[in-house]
Design a protein around this motif. Structure first.
Motif, PDB file in Angstrom:
ATOM      1  N   PHE A  71      35.777  71.656 129.746  1.00 35.38           N
ATOM      2  CA  PHE A  71      36.725  72.573 129.685  1.00 35.38           C
ATOM      3  C   PHE A  71      38.162  71.875 129.447  1.00 35.38           C
ATOM      4  O   PHE A  71      38.121  70.863 130.084  1.00 35.38           O
ATOM      5  CB  PHE A  71      36.817  73.773 130.758  1.00 35.38           C
ATOM      6  CG  PHE A  71      36.999  73.080 132.118  1.00 35.38           C
ATOM      7  CD1 PHE A  71      38.484  73.147 132.476  1.00 35.38           C
ATOM      8  CD2 PHE A  71      36.129  72.669 133.060  1.00 35.38           C
ATOM      9  CE1 PHE A  71      38.621  72.812 133.866  1.00 35.38           C
ATOM     10  CE2 PHE A  71      36.317  72.056 134.108  1.00 35.38           C
ATOM     11  CZ  PHE A  71      37.942  72.029 134.497  1.00 35.38           C
ATOM     12  N   TRP A  72      38.932  72.463 128.888  1.00 31.46           N
ATOM     13  CA  TRP A  72      40.338  71.641 128.780  1.00 31.46           C
ATOM     14  C   TRP A  72      41.323  72.787 128.752  1.00 31.46           C
ATOM     15  O   TRP A  72      41.022  74.119 128.421  1.00 31.46           O
ATOM     16  CB  TRP A  72      40.247  71.265 127.150  1.00 31.46           C
ATOM     17  CG  TRP A  72      39.276  70.298 127.027  1.00 31.46           C
ATOM     18  CD1 TRP A  72      39.204  69.012 127.156  1.00 31.46           C
ATOM     19  CD2 TRP A  72      38.045  70.665 126.690  1.00 31.46           C
ATOM     20  NE1 TRP A  72      37.968  68.488 127.076  1.00 31.46           N
ATOM     21  CE2 TRP A  72      37.187  69.501 126.403  1.00 31.46           C
ATOM     22  CE3 TRP A  72      37.234  71.695 125.942  1.00 31.46           C
ATOM     23  CZ2 TRP A  72      35.814  69.304 125.951  1.00 31.46           C
ATOM     24  CZ3 TRP A  72      35.941  71.708 125.662  1.00 31.46           C
ATOM     25  CH2 TRP A  72      35.367  70.579 125.689  1.00 31.46           C
ATOM     26  N   THR A  84      40.165  76.557 127.498  1.00 34.67           N
ATOM     27  CA  THR A  84      39.336  76.337 126.215  1.00 34.67           C
ATOM     28  C   THR A  84      38.121  75.757 126.614  1.00 34.67           C
ATOM     29  O   THR A  84      37.846  74.860 127.565  1.00 34.67           O
ATOM     30  CB  THR A  84      40.017  75.159 125.330  1.00 34.67           C
ATOM     31  OG1 THR A  84      41.593  75.846 124.770  1.00 34.67           O
ATOM     32  CG2 THR A  84      39.539  74.813 124.207  1.00 34.67           C
ATOM     33  N   LEU A  85      37.004  76.280 125.840  1.00 38.65           N
ATOM     34  CA  LEU A  85      35.626  75.786 126.360  1.00 38.65           C
ATOM     35  C   LEU A  85      34.958  75.546 124.866  1.00 38.65           C
ATOM     36  O   LEU A  85      35.453  76.160 123.871  1.00 38.65           O
ATOM     37  CB  LEU A  85      35.003  77.130 126.783  1.00 38.65           C
ATOM     38  CG  LEU A  85      35.662  77.633 128.464  1.00 38.65           C
ATOM     39  CD1 LEU A  85      35.025  78.802 128.765  1.00 38.65           C
ATOM     40  CD2 LEU A  85      35.334  76.493 129.433  1.00 38.65           C
ATOM     41  N   SER A  86      33.862  75.059 124.974  1.00 43.81           N
ATOM     42  CA  SER A  86      33.182  74.698 123.925  1.00 43.81           C
ATOM     43  C   SER A  86      31.717  75.660 123.953  1.00 43.81           C
ATOM     44  O   SER A  86      31.127  75.620 124.780  1.00 43.81           O
ATOM     45  CB  SER A  86      32.612  73.239 123.687  1.00 43.81           C
ATOM     46  OG  SER A  86      31.646  72.912 122.618  1.00 43.81           O
ATOM     47  N   PHE A  87      31.604  76.556 122.673  1.00 46.77           N
ATOM     48  CA  PHE A  87      30.462  77.198 122.490  1.00 46.77           C
ATOM     49  C   PHE A  87      30.005  76.781 121.070  1.00 46.77           C
ATOM     50  O   PHE A  87      30.298  76.867 120.158  1.00 46.77           O
ATOM     51  CB  PHE A  87      31.073  78.736 122.230  1.00 46.77           C
ATOM     52  CG  PHE A  87      31.440  79.276 123.470  1.00 46.77           C
ATOM     53  CD1 PHE A  87      30.906  79.738 124.400  1.00 46.77           C
ATOM     54  CD2 PHE A  87      33.217  79.145 123.658  1.00 46.77           C
ATOM     55  CE1 PHE A  87      31.371  80.477 125.988  1.00 46.77           C
ATOM     56  CE2 PHE A  87      33.593  79.598 124.792  1.00 46.77           C
ATOM     57  CZ  PHE A  87      32.952  80.406 125.892  1.00 46.77           C
ATOM     58  N   SER A  88      28.553  76.370 121.396  1.00 49.44           N
ATOM     59  CA  SER A  88      27.802  75.823 120.429  1.00 49.44           C
ATOM     60  C   SER A  88      28.596  74.748 119.613  1.00 49.44           C
ATOM     61  O   SER A  88      28.539  74.958 118.432  1.00 49.44           O
ATOM     62  CB  SER A  88      27.138  76.941 119.430  1.00 49.44           C
ATOM     63  OG  SER A  88      26.576  77.691 120.354  1.00 49.44           O
ATOM     64  N   GLY A  89      29.423  74.041 120.308  1.00 48.30           N
ATOM     65  CA  GLY A  89      30.038  72.787 119.549  1.00 48.30           C
ATOM     66  C   GLY A  89      31.461  73.402 118.881  1.00 48.30           C
ATOM     67  O   GLY A  89      32.201  72.550 118.487  1.00 48.30           O
ATOM     68  N   ILE A  94      40.228  81.125 125.483  1.00 54.25           N
ATOM     69  CA  ILE A  94      40.060  82.490 125.993  1.00 54.25           C
ATOM     70  C   ILE A  94      40.876  82.804 127.102  1.00 54.25           C
ATOM     71  O   ILE A  94      41.466  81.955 127.688  1.00 54.25           O
ATOM     72  CB  ILE A  94      38.607  82.788 126.653  1.00 54.25           C
ATOM     73  CG1 ILE A  94      38.157  81.760 127.966  1.00 54.25           C
ATOM     74  CG2 ILE A  94      37.669  82.797 125.477  1.00 54.25           C
ATOM     75  CD1 ILE A  94      37.097  82.244 128.357  1.00 54.25           C
ATOM     76  N   LYS A  95      41.231  83.905 127.132  1.00 51.03           N
ATOM     77  CA  LYS A  95      42.541  84.482 128.086  1.00 51.03           C
ATOM     78  C   LYS A  95      41.542  85.535 128.857  1.00 51.03           C
ATOM     79  O   LYS A  95      41.088  86.468 128.403  1.00 51.03           O
ATOM     80  CB  LYS A  95      43.421  85.068 127.415  1.00 51.03           C
ATOM     81  CG  LYS A  95      44.556  85.649 128.368  1.00 51.03           C
ATOM     82  CD  LYS A  95      45.809  86.309 127.636  1.00 51.03           C
ATOM     83  CE  LYS A  95      46.602  86.863 128.627  1.00 51.03           C
ATOM     84  NZ  LYS A  95      47.931  87.644 128.073  1.00 51.03           N
ATOM     85  N   VAL A  96      41.595  85.433 130.466  1.00 45.74           N
ATOM     86  CA  VAL A  96      40.803  86.594 131.226  1.00 45.74           C
ATOM     87  C   VAL A  96      41.859  86.980 132.166  1.00 45.74           C
ATOM     88  O   VAL A  96      42.413  86.160 133.005  1.00 45.74           O
ATOM     89  CB  VAL A  96      39.551  85.832 131.780  1.00 45.74           C
ATOM     90  CG1 VAL A  96      39.127  86.905 132.806  1.00 45.74           C
ATOM     91  CG2 VAL A  96      38.594  85.155 130.651  1.00 45.74           C
TER      92      VAL A  96
END
Length: 167
Positions: A71-72, A84-89, A94-96
């Motif tokens: 995560f970054w 920022t996350l990696s989903f399938s490369g 995302i904002k929550v």
């Protein structure tokens, strides 16, 4: 409920979301210490949640993200966090909003929290005296019990606020 009554359940929920906010803020400044890692579950349709359309179609109701190795750019604000996350490369930002959270778990220390959706006003709404309650407010789904909880015995660690309410 009278206008002067204190809504302790809402106050406790807000305080516990402050624990999540603080844990994320420490992580944003220093990184994750030791074996700590977080599972954060939230309602993807909650107002203010920002996801790509691909993620939203894949997770139309709930989504659990893991903050551990990849995560970054974790940014923590009073009312929301972004990461920022990696989903399938593929990297996705995302904002929550904290109001969208339904659970927070740090399995490394067997710590977990569950939240009612819409039960906590944002700090700005609290100052204005408004509530962020949702018309569809309901308890979050139960989390699976932690291994140590099964050995501890049935429900002896659970305190229900209902026991302290006036009937």
């Amino acid at each position: 409920m009278s206008q002067n009554a204190l809504d302790y359940e809402r106050l406790v929920d807000g305080a516990l979301k402050g624990v999540v906010r603080d844990a994320l803020a420490v992580t944003a400044r220093r990184g994750l210490p030791g074996a700590h890692h977080f599972y954060l579950t939230f309602k993807t349709s909650h107002p203010g949640v920002e996801l790509s359309e691909a993620l939203r179609s894949r997770y139309p109701d709930d989504m659990t993200i893991v903050l551990q190795h990849q995560f970054w750019g974790l940014e923590v604000h009073d009312d929301w966090f972004e990461v920022t996350l990696s989903f399938s490369g593929v990297s996705e930002r995302i904002k929550v909003p904290f109001a969208a959270l339904t659970s927070f778990v740090d399995p490394s220390v067997k710590f977990g929290l569950q939240f009612r959706i819409g039960s906590v006003p944002t700090p700005a709404a609290a100052v204005a005296g408004t509530s962020a309650k949702s018309p569809e407010e309901k308890p979050a789904e139960a989390l699976p019990p932690l291994a140590s909880d099964a050995a501890a015995g049935p429900a002896e660690k659970i305190v229900s606020l209902d026991a302290f309410r006036k009937k």
